[in-house]
Design a protein around this motif. Structure first.
Motif, PDB file in Angstrom:
ATOM      1  N   GLY A  12       0.848  -1.205   0.000  1.00  0.00           N
ATOM      2  CA  GLY A  12       0.000   0.000   0.000  1.00  0.00           C
ATOM      3  C   GLY A  12       0.873   1.240   0.000  1.00  0.00           C
ATOM      4  O   GLY A  12       0.536   2.273   0.579  1.00  0.00           O
ATOM      5  N   ARG A  14       1.691   3.339  -2.320  1.00  0.00           N
ATOM      6  CA  ARG A  14       1.294   4.551  -3.071  1.00  0.00           C
ATOM      7  C   ARG A  14       0.589   5.564  -2.187  1.00  0.00           C
ATOM      8  O   ARG A  14       0.571   6.750  -2.482  1.00  0.00           O
ATOM      9  CB  ARG A  14       0.342   4.158  -4.230  1.00  0.00           C
ATOM     10  N   THR A  17       0.143   7.466   3.751  1.00  0.00           N
ATOM     11  CA  THR A  17       0.980   6.998   4.866  1.00  0.00           C
ATOM     12  C   THR A  17       2.152   6.178   4.332  1.00  0.00           C
ATOM     13  O   THR A  17       3.252   6.244   4.877  1.00  0.00           O
ATOM     14  CB  THR A  17       0.157   6.150   5.853  1.00  0.00           C
ATOM     15  N   SER A  38       2.352  -1.484  -4.978  1.00  0.00           N
ATOM     16  CA  SER A  38       1.213  -0.672  -5.421  1.00  0.00           C
ATOM     17  C   SER A  38       0.741  -1.236  -6.747  1.00  0.00           C
ATOM     18  O   SER A  38       1.563  -1.566  -7.607  1.00  0.00           O
ATOM     19  CB  SER A  38       1.622   0.793  -5.602  1.00  0.00           C
ATOM     20  N   ARG A  39      -0.567  -1.348  -6.906  1.00  0.00           N
ATOM     21  CA  ARG A  39      -1.084  -1.816  -8.189  1.00  0.00           C
ATOM     22  C   ARG A  39      -0.997  -0.688  -9.214  1.00  0.00           C
ATOM     23  O   ARG A  39      -0.556  -0.872 -10.333  1.00  0.00           O
ATOM     24  CB  ARG A  39      -2.534  -2.289  -8.024  1.00  0.00           C
ATOM     25  N   GLU A  40      -1.383   0.510  -8.791  1.00  0.00           N
ATOM     26  CA  GLU A  40      -1.468   1.637  -9.731  1.00  0.00           C
ATOM     27  C   GLU A  40      -0.090   2.100 -10.217  1.00  0.00           C
ATOM     28  O   GLU A  40       0.062   2.532 -11.351  1.00  0.00           O
ATOM     29  CB  GLU A  40      -2.186   2.787  -9.022  1.00  0.00           C
ATOM     30  N   LEU A  79      -2.771  -0.446   3.980  1.00  0.00           N
ATOM     31  CA  LEU A  79      -3.925  -0.653   3.089  1.00  0.00           C
ATOM     32  C   LEU A  79      -5.187  -0.070   3.704  1.00  0.00           C
ATOM     33  O   LEU A  79      -5.257   0.089   4.931  1.00  0.00           O
ATOM     34  CB  LEU A  79      -4.132  -2.155   2.902  1.00  0.00           C
ATOM     35  N   SER A 165      -6.225  14.592   4.237  1.00  0.00           N
ATOM     36  CA  SER A 165      -5.353  13.434   3.964  1.00  0.00           C
ATOM     37  C   SER A 165      -5.735  12.259   4.861  1.00  0.00           C
ATOM     38  O   SER A 165      -5.430  11.106   4.547  1.00  0.00           O
ATOM     39  CB  SER A 165      -3.886  13.791   4.163  1.00  0.00           C
ATOM     40  N   THR A 169      -6.709   8.099  -0.186  1.00  0.00           N
ATOM     41  CA  THR A 169      -6.737   8.538  -1.588  1.00  0.00           C
ATOM     42  C   THR A 169      -7.940   8.006  -2.373  1.00  0.00           C
ATOM     43  O   THR A 169      -8.159   8.420  -3.503  1.00  0.00           O
ATOM     44  CB  THR A 169      -5.451   8.086  -2.320  1.00  0.00           C
ATOM     45  N   ASN A 290      -1.594  13.744  11.221  1.00  0.00           N
ATOM     46  CA  ASN A 290      -2.229  12.426  11.085  1.00  0.00           C
ATOM     47  C   ASN A 290      -1.383  11.450  10.278  1.00  0.00           C
ATOM     48  O   ASN A 290      -1.472  10.237  10.466  1.00  0.00           O
ATOM     49  CB  ASN A 290      -3.617  12.569  10.446  1.00  0.00           C
TER      50      ASN A 290
HETATM   51  N1  LIG Z   1      -4.343   8.826   6.232  1.00  0.00           N
HETATM   52  C1  LIG Z   1      -4.231   8.886   7.553  1.00  0.00           C
HETATM   53  O1  LIG Z   1      -4.147   9.962   8.153  1.00  0.00           O
HETATM   54  C2  LIG Z   1      -4.179   7.644   8.368  1.00  0.00           C
HETATM   55  C3  LIG Z   1      -4.429   6.412   7.808  1.00  0.00           C
HETATM   56  N2  LIG Z   1      -4.435   5.290   8.573  1.00  0.00           N
HETATM   57  C4  LIG Z   1      -4.726   4.004   8.005  1.00  0.00           C
HETATM   58  O2  LIG Z   1      -3.621   3.592   7.207  1.00  0.00           O
HETATM   59  C5  LIG Z   1      -4.069   2.857   6.070  1.00  0.00           C
HETATM   60  C6  LIG Z   1      -3.551   3.540   4.810  1.00  0.00           C
HETATM   61  O3  LIG Z   1      -4.070   4.866   4.772  1.00  0.00           O
HETATM   62  P1  LIG Z   1      -3.709   5.884   3.608  1.00  0.00           P
HETATM   63  O4  LIG Z   1      -2.266   5.842   3.323  1.00  0.00           O
HETATM   64  O5  LIG Z   1      -4.335   7.163   3.990  1.00  0.00           O
HETATM   65  O6  LIG Z   1      -4.531   5.225   2.427  1.00  0.00           O
HETATM   66  P2  LIG Z   1      -4.502   5.562   0.890  1.00  0.00           P
HETATM   67  O7  LIG Z   1      -5.867   5.473   0.398  1.00  0.00           O
HETATM   68  O8  LIG Z   1      -3.767   6.852   0.707  1.00  0.00           O
HETATM   69  O9  LIG Z   1      -3.616   4.373   0.305  1.00  0.00           O
HETATM   70  C7  LIG Z   1      -4.050   3.066   0.294  1.00  0.00           C
HETATM   71  C8  LIG Z   1      -3.000   2.180  -0.362  1.00  0.00           C
HETATM   72  O10 LIG Z   1      -3.514   0.870  -0.467  1.00  0.00           O
HETATM   73  C9  LIG Z   1      -3.488   0.415  -1.830  1.00  0.00           C
HETATM   74  N3  LIG Z   1      -4.737  -0.304  -2.026  1.00  0.00           N
HETATM   75  C10 LIG Z   1      -5.986   0.202  -2.035  1.00  0.00           C
HETATM   76  N4  LIG Z   1      -6.908  -0.773  -2.164  1.00  0.00           N
HETATM   77  C11 LIG Z   1      -6.206  -1.936  -2.225  1.00  0.00           C
HETATM   78  C12 LIG Z   1      -6.578  -3.295  -2.373  1.00  0.00           C
HETATM   79  N5  LIG Z   1      -7.856  -3.665  -2.468  1.00  0.00           N
HETATM   80  N6  LIG Z   1      -5.593  -4.228  -2.406  1.00  0.00           N
HETATM   81  C13 LIG Z   1      -4.304  -3.875  -2.337  1.00  0.00           C
HETATM   82  N7  LIG Z   1      -3.879  -2.587  -2.222  1.00  0.00           N
HETATM   83  C14 LIG Z   1      -4.831  -1.643  -2.149  1.00  0.00           C
HETATM   84  C15 LIG Z   1      -3.345   1.659  -2.666  1.00  0.00           C
HETATM   85  O11 LIG Z   1      -2.477   1.492  -3.785  1.00  0.00           O
HETATM   86  P3  LIG Z   1      -2.834   0.843  -5.179  1.00  0.00           P
HETATM   87  O12 LIG Z   1      -4.302   1.158  -5.369  1.00  0.00           O
HETATM   88  O13 LIG Z   1      -1.937   1.510  -6.134  1.00  0.00           O
HETATM   89  O14 LIG Z   1      -2.549  -0.611  -5.001  1.00  0.00           O
HETATM   90  C16 LIG Z   1      -2.593   2.596  -1.728  1.00  0.00           C
HETATM   91  O15 LIG Z   1      -1.202   2.390  -1.852  1.00  0.00           O
HETATM   92  C17 LIG Z   1      -5.597   2.842   6.164  1.00  0.00           C
HETATM   93  O16 LIG Z   1      -6.026   1.660   6.773  1.00  0.00           O
HETATM   94  C18 LIG Z   1      -5.915   4.029   7.038  1.00  0.00           C
HETATM   95  O17 LIG Z   1      -7.136   3.859   7.690  1.00  0.00           O
HETATM   96  C19 LIG Z   1      -4.109   5.342   9.897  1.00  0.00           C
HETATM   97  C20 LIG Z   1      -3.826   6.533  10.502  1.00  0.00           C
HETATM   98  C21 LIG Z   1      -3.858   7.789   9.775  1.00  0.00           C
END
Ligand SMILES: NC(=O)C1=CN([C@@H]2O[C@H](COP(=O)(O)OP(=O)(O)OC[C@H]3O[C@@H](n4cnc5c(N)ncnc54)[C@H](OP(=O)(O)O)[C@@H]3O)[C@@H](O)[C@H]2O)C=CC1
Ligand SMILES: CC(=O)N[C@@H](CCC(=O)OP(=O)(O)O)C(=O)O
Length: 317
Positions: A12, A14, A17, A38-40, A79, A165, A169, A290
């Motif tokens: 995850g 991309r 975090t 990252s898939r994308e 993720l 944020s 995304t 965050n």
């Molecule tokens: N943002 C924040 O402030 C905080 C976030 N968190 C937690 O951390 C985690 C990540 O958050 P954040 O970085 O904001 O998330 P994003 O949405 O920014 O990123 C999610 C990542 O997961 C990948 N992804 C999405 N769906 C799938 C899937 N079905 N299978 C595999 N890969 C997938 C995406 O990349 P790609 O699609 O390219 O594969 C991307 O790299 C979440 O659980 C969030 O709740 C915790 C504390 C704070």
């Protein structure tokens, strides 16, 4: 202290975090970043996507079995909620002694996983190699309440405002800059995950009302606490200093902190400390980034402790 190199991968990578973690890992003397998934961004250079990152490492689209087959010593799952289990299962089968740190909410209620909010749970770590990283608001809420827990007359009420944020995304109203312009968006006003999480890990019920604002990063949590007996402001402030003066990532200040001052910082600011004239109502304000103390920095603290290096390695304090 160990100086061994530990091979780490981020799933995850991309995301918001994930990008912060890449930067932290890149400057870590005991971690070698071996894969970012990252898939994308499959096939793209990390250096072209993460400012400040140098080197030829490229993103790869890795399914759970492919992640497990990398044989990393440490895997961070960054993720969306609900996606971690297949990765954990694949790693459990292939290399169960891998350290897994999960940033999502998926294991925050699982007794087999250590809940890593170091300032409050450090002494509870028993060498677990499965670590769930706290939620961003839940971190601020718990740090705001913990020093006053024994004084409470009623559930504390926390009003939270996060930069967008925090919503990741995946497109939604909560990370749409157009809908957020000149706006404050309330959501999940009862029963938010972080209300349950903070209540569970503090051991007292907490009520939480989140909002998203138009800024990108940083959150404020303002908490109202009713106390069972009158307490002087000075005693409240002393409790916070007593709890956190030894903590590099929790700064106690007299004034209420401003969210504009916390973006890109690794610590939490706590202050304000308004006390009602009868001494039985206290308001405390906490801010944190965050993406850092609310996610990546806290994960780095947890990884550092688990690999046996100083907790603040690679964290600018
Ligand atoms: N943002 C924040 O402030 C905080 C976030 N968190 C937690 O951390 C985690 C990540 O958050 P954040 O970085 O904001 O998330 P994003 O949405 O920014 O990123 C999610 C990542 O997961 C990948 N992804 C999405 N769906 C799938 C899937 N079905 N299978 C595999 N890969 C997938 C995406 O990349 P790609 O699609 O390219 O594969 C991307 O790299 C979440 O659980 C969030 O709740 C915790 C504390 C704070
Ligand atoms: C603004 C916004 O939407 N924030 C997220 C919290 C981000 C976070 O800490 O995430 P997890 O607990 O899901 O890991 C939310 O309220 O769900």
């Amino acid at each position: 202290m160990s100086t061994t190199q530990h091979r780490i991968g981020i799933v995850g990578a991309r995301g918001h975090t994930g990008a912060e973690l890449i930067r932290l890992v890149a400057s870590h003397p005991a971690l070698e970043l071996v894969f970012v998934s990252s898939r994308e961004l499959d096939g793209q250079r990390v250096a072209d996507n993460v400012p400040g990152f140098e080197g030829e490492l490229r993103y790869a689209s890795l399914d759970p079995e492919a992640v497990a087959a990398q044989g990393a010593d440490v895997v961070v799952l960054a993720l969306p909620n609900g996606k971690a289990a297949p990765y954990v299962e694949a790693i459990d089968k292939a290399k169960p002694d891998t350290l897994i740190v999960d940033l999502s909410a998926d294991y925050r209620f699982d007794e087999r996983w250590y809940y890593g909010l170091p300032e409050l749970t450090r002494q509870r770590w028993r060498g677990e190699k499965r670590i769930s990283n706290p939620g961003c608001y839940a971190t601020a809420v718990q740090l705001s309440i913990a020093p006053l827990k024994d004084l409470l007359a009623a559930p504390p009420v926390s009003f939270g405002v996060s930069g967008y944020s925090g919503a990741g995304t995946t497109p939604s109203d909560r990370n749409d800059p157009e809908k957020l312009r000149d706006n404050l968006m309330p959501y999940s006003l009862t029963g938010h995950m972080h209300e349950k999480e903070a209540s569970r890990h503090l051991g007292v019920p907490v009520e939480f009302m989140p909002h998203v604002a138009p800024h990108f990063r940083g959150l404020t949590v303002t908490t109202n606490l009713y106390l069972a007996r009158p307490v002087k402001r000075e005693d409240i402030v002393n409790r916070f200093h007593g709890a956190y003066d030894g903590e590099k990532l929790v700064h106690v200040q007299d004034e209420a902190p401003w969210v504009s001052q916390i973006a890109h910082k690794h610590h939490v600011d706590i202050g304000g400390f308004a006390v009602s004239s009868d001494g039985k109502r206290v308001v405390v304000v906490a801010t944190l980034d965050n993406l850092l103390k609310g996610a990546a920095t806290q994960a780095m603290q947890n990884i550092n402790r688990a690999i046996g290096v100083d907790e603040y390695t690679a964290i600018p304090v």
